[in-house]
Design a protein around this motif. Structure first.
Motif, mmCIF file in Angstrom:
data_model
loop_
_atom_site.group_PDB
_atom_site.id
_atom_site.type_symbol
_atom_site.label_atom_id
_atom_site.label_comp_id
_atom_site.label_asym_id
_atom_site.label_seq_id
_atom_site.Cartn_x
_atom_site.Cartn_y
_atom_site.Cartn_z
ATOM 1 N N ASN A 94 -0.509 26.276 6.473
ATOM 2 C CA ASN A 94 -1.653 27.154 6.203
ATOM 3 C C ASN A 94 -2.844 26.431 5.580
ATOM 4 O O ASN A 94 -3.987 26.826 5.799
ATOM 5 N N ASN A 95 -2.574 25.393 4.788
ATOM 6 C CA ASN A 95 -3.624 24.727 4.009
ATOM 7 C C ASN A 95 -3.503 23.205 4.065
ATOM 8 O O ASN A 95 -3.396 22.548 3.022
ATOM 9 N N PRO A 96 -3.526 22.600 5.244
ATOM 10 C CA PRO A 96 -3.297 21.153 5.322
ATOM 11 C C PRO A 96 -4.314 20.329 4.532
ATOM 12 O O PRO A 96 -3.969 19.276 3.999
ATOM 13 N N ALA A 97 -5.542 20.792 4.407
ATOM 14 C CA ALA A 97 -6.566 20.031 3.686
ATOM 15 C C ALA A 97 -6.284 19.947 2.191
ATOM 16 O O ALA A 97 -6.924 19.167 1.484
ATOM 17 N N ASN A 98 -5.319 20.707 1.708
ATOM 18 C CA ASN A 98 -4.924 20.637 0.299
ATOM 19 C C ASN A 98 -3.840 19.591 0.057
ATOM 20 O O ASN A 98 -3.265 19.546 -1.033
ATOM 21 N N TYR A 99 -3.570 18.764 1.070
ATOM 22 C CA TYR A 99 -2.546 17.716 0.976
ATOM 23 C C TYR A 99 -3.092 16.429 1.585
ATOM 24 O O TYR A 99 -3.917 16.472 2.497
ATOM 25 N N TYR A 100 -2.608 15.294 1.088
ATOM 26 C CA TYR A 100 -2.961 14.024 1.701
ATOM 27 C C TYR A 100 -1.727 13.140 1.813
ATOM 28 O O TYR A 100 -0.744 13.311 1.099
ATOM 29 N N PHE A 101 -1.787 12.203 2.765
ATOM 30 C CA PHE A 101 -0.732 11.223 2.969
ATOM 31 C C PHE A 101 -1.250 9.901 2.436
ATOM 32 O O PHE A 101 -2.406 9.537 2.669
ATOM 33 N N ASN A 102 -0.407 9.173 1.705
ATOM 34 C CA ASN A 102 -0.822 7.943 1.046
ATOM 35 C C ASN A 102 0.261 6.885 1.226
ATOM 36 O O ASN A 102 1.450 7.183 1.089
ATOM 37 N N HIS A 104 1.486 3.046 -0.097
ATOM 38 C CA HIS A 104 1.347 2.202 -1.280
ATOM 39 C C HIS A 104 1.930 0.804 -1.031
ATOM 40 O O HIS A 104 2.832 0.640 -0.215
ATOM 41 N N SER A 105 1.411 -0.169 -1.800
ATOM 42 C CA SER A 105 1.968 -1.529 -1.792
ATOM 43 C C SER A 105 2.072 -1.995 -3.244
ATOM 44 O O SER A 105 1.537 -1.357 -4.151
ATOM 45 N N ALA A 106 2.740 -3.118 -3.453
ATOM 46 C CA ALA A 106 2.851 -3.667 -4.813
ATOM 47 C C ALA A 106 1.464 -4.007 -5.363
ATOM 48 O O ALA A 106 1.168 -3.763 -6.536
ATOM 49 N N LEU A 107 0.585 -4.544 -4.523
ATOM 50 C CA LEU A 107 -0.754 -4.919 -4.954
ATOM 51 C C LEU A 107 -1.643 -3.697 -5.182
ATOM 52 O O LEU A 107 -2.539 -3.716 -6.021
ATOM 53 N N ASN A 108 -1.396 -2.634 -4.422
ATOM 54 C CA ASN A 108 -2.188 -1.413 -4.512
ATOM 55 C C ASN A 108 -1.256 -0.236 -4.803
ATOM 56 O O ASN A 108 -0.966 0.578 -3.920
ATOM 57 N N GLY A 109 -0.802 -0.176 -6.056
ATOM 58 C CA GLY A 109 0.148 0.857 -6.456
ATOM 59 C C GLY A 109 -0.372 2.272 -6.301
ATOM 60 O O GLY A 109 0.401 3.200 -6.088
ATOM 61 N N GLY A 110 -1.688 2.443 -6.386
ATOM 62 C CA GLY A 110 -2.288 3.758 -6.188
ATOM 63 C C GLY A 110 -2.448 4.133 -4.725
ATOM 64 O O GLY A 110 -2.789 5.264 -4.411
ATOM 65 N N GLY A 111 -2.208 3.170 -3.861
ATOM 66 C CA GLY A 111 -2.298 3.416 -2.419
ATOM 67 C C GLY A 111 -3.335 2.538 -1.761
ATOM 68 O O GLY A 111 -4.357 2.214 -2.342
ATOM 69 N N PHE A 112 -3.054 2.125 -0.520
ATOM 70 C CA PHE A 112 -4.018 1.318 0.229
ATOM 71 C C PHE A 112 -4.467 1.991 1.520
ATOM 72 O O PHE A 112 -5.373 1.506 2.189
ATOM 73 N N ALA A 113 -3.856 3.126 1.857
ATOM 74 C CA ALA A 113 -4.293 3.916 3.014
ATOM 75 C C ALA A 113 -4.042 5.379 2.676
ATOM 76 O O ALA A 113 -2.936 5.744 2.273
ATOM 77 N N ARG A 114 -5.087 6.187 2.802
ATOM 78 C CA ARG A 114 -4.986 7.602 2.412
ATOM 79 C C ARG A 114 -5.783 8.455 3.383
ATOM 80 O O ARG A 114 -6.861 8.078 3.823
ATOM 81 N N GLY A 115 -5.244 9.630 3.685
ATOM 82 C CA GLY A 115 -5.978 10.585 4.512
ATOM 83 C C GLY A 115 -5.498 12.000 4.287
ATOM 84 O O GLY A 115 -4.307 12.235 4.063
ATOM 85 N N GLN A 116 -6.444 12.941 4.314
ATOM 86 C CA GLN A 116 -6.100 14.356 4.201
ATOM 87 C C GLN A 116 -5.375 14.797 5.462
ATOM 88 O O GLN A 116 -5.642 14.307 6.559
ATOM 89 N N LEU A 117 -4.468 15.737 5.304
ATOM 90 C CA LEU A 117 -3.754 16.272 6.463
ATOM 91 C C LEU A 117 -4.684 17.164 7.253
ATOM 92 O O LEU A 117 -5.540 17.867 6.697
ATOM 93 N N VAL A 118 -4.526 17.148 8.568
ATOM 94 C CA VAL A 118 -5.304 17.958 9.494
ATOM 95 C C VAL A 118 -4.318 18.544 10.492
ATOM 96 O O VAL A 118 -3.525 17.819 11.087
ATOM 97 N N LYS A 119 -4.381 19.853 10.677
ATOM 98 C CA LYS A 119 -3.474 20.510 11.621
ATOM 99 C C LYS A 119 -3.955 20.276 13.044
ATOM 100 O O LYS A 119 -5.127 20.453 13.361
ATOM 101 N N GLN A 120 -3.030 19.846 13.880
ATOM 102 C CA GLN A 120 -3.333 19.650 15.299
ATOM 103 C C GLN A 120 -2.805 20.831 16.094
ATOM 104 O O GLN A 120 -1.784 21.417 15.737
ATOM 105 N N PRO A 121 -3.485 21.178 17.163
ATOM 106 C CA PRO A 121 -3.035 22.333 17.962
ATOM 107 C C PRO A 121 -1.675 22.099 18.604
ATOM 108 O O PRO A 121 -1.201 21.048 18.770
#
Length: 121
Positions: A94-102, A104-121
């Motif tokens: 119902n609310n994919p934009a309220n979630y993100y996928f992240n 992480h690596s040892a060098l970038n503990g906060g994450g090195f690739a991030r994107g909000q979820l988007v519902k596909q048809p």
């Protein structure tokens, strides 16, 4: 770098259409990162764009399991159930934009690739 995560929710519904069980399959492709980047974790977090949330749904990656030897690669995880109860699955739908996928690596503990979820048809 950049990436794409395709997340498929596998749902069981009752006769009325209510979700009674859920698990998720992940196909993650990462490109143009430094060679030998180790992926130490990957999660779905609850938070809208520009905000951070605690890790919610973990892919359960273990140390050394995934290394981007050339800086590019992909991985799959299937049947993930960690914190994916029926109510959470419905909220993600119902609310994919309220979630993100992240990722992480040892060098970038906060994450090195991030994107909000988007519902596909």
């Amino acid at each position: 770098g950049n990436g794409l995560a395709t997340i498929t929710l596998n749902l069981t519904r009752d006769a009325g259409g209510t979700i009674t069980a859920a698990n998720a399959d992940f196909l993650v492709t990462l490109n143009s990162f430094p060679a030998n980047t180790p992926v130490t974790a990957a999660h779905i977090h609850p938070a809208p764009a520009g905000q951070n949330g605690s890790a919610l749904i973990s892919l359960g990656i273990t140390t050394g399991e995934i290394v981007l030897a050339t800086g590019t690669g992909n991985f799959t995880k299937t049947g993930i159930t960690s914190n994916l109860d029926p109510a959470r699955a419905q909220d993600i739908i119902n609310n994919p934009a309220n979630y993100y996928f992240n990722v992480h690596s040892a060098l970038n503990g906060g994450g090195f690739a991030r994107g909000q979820l988007v519902k596909q048809p």
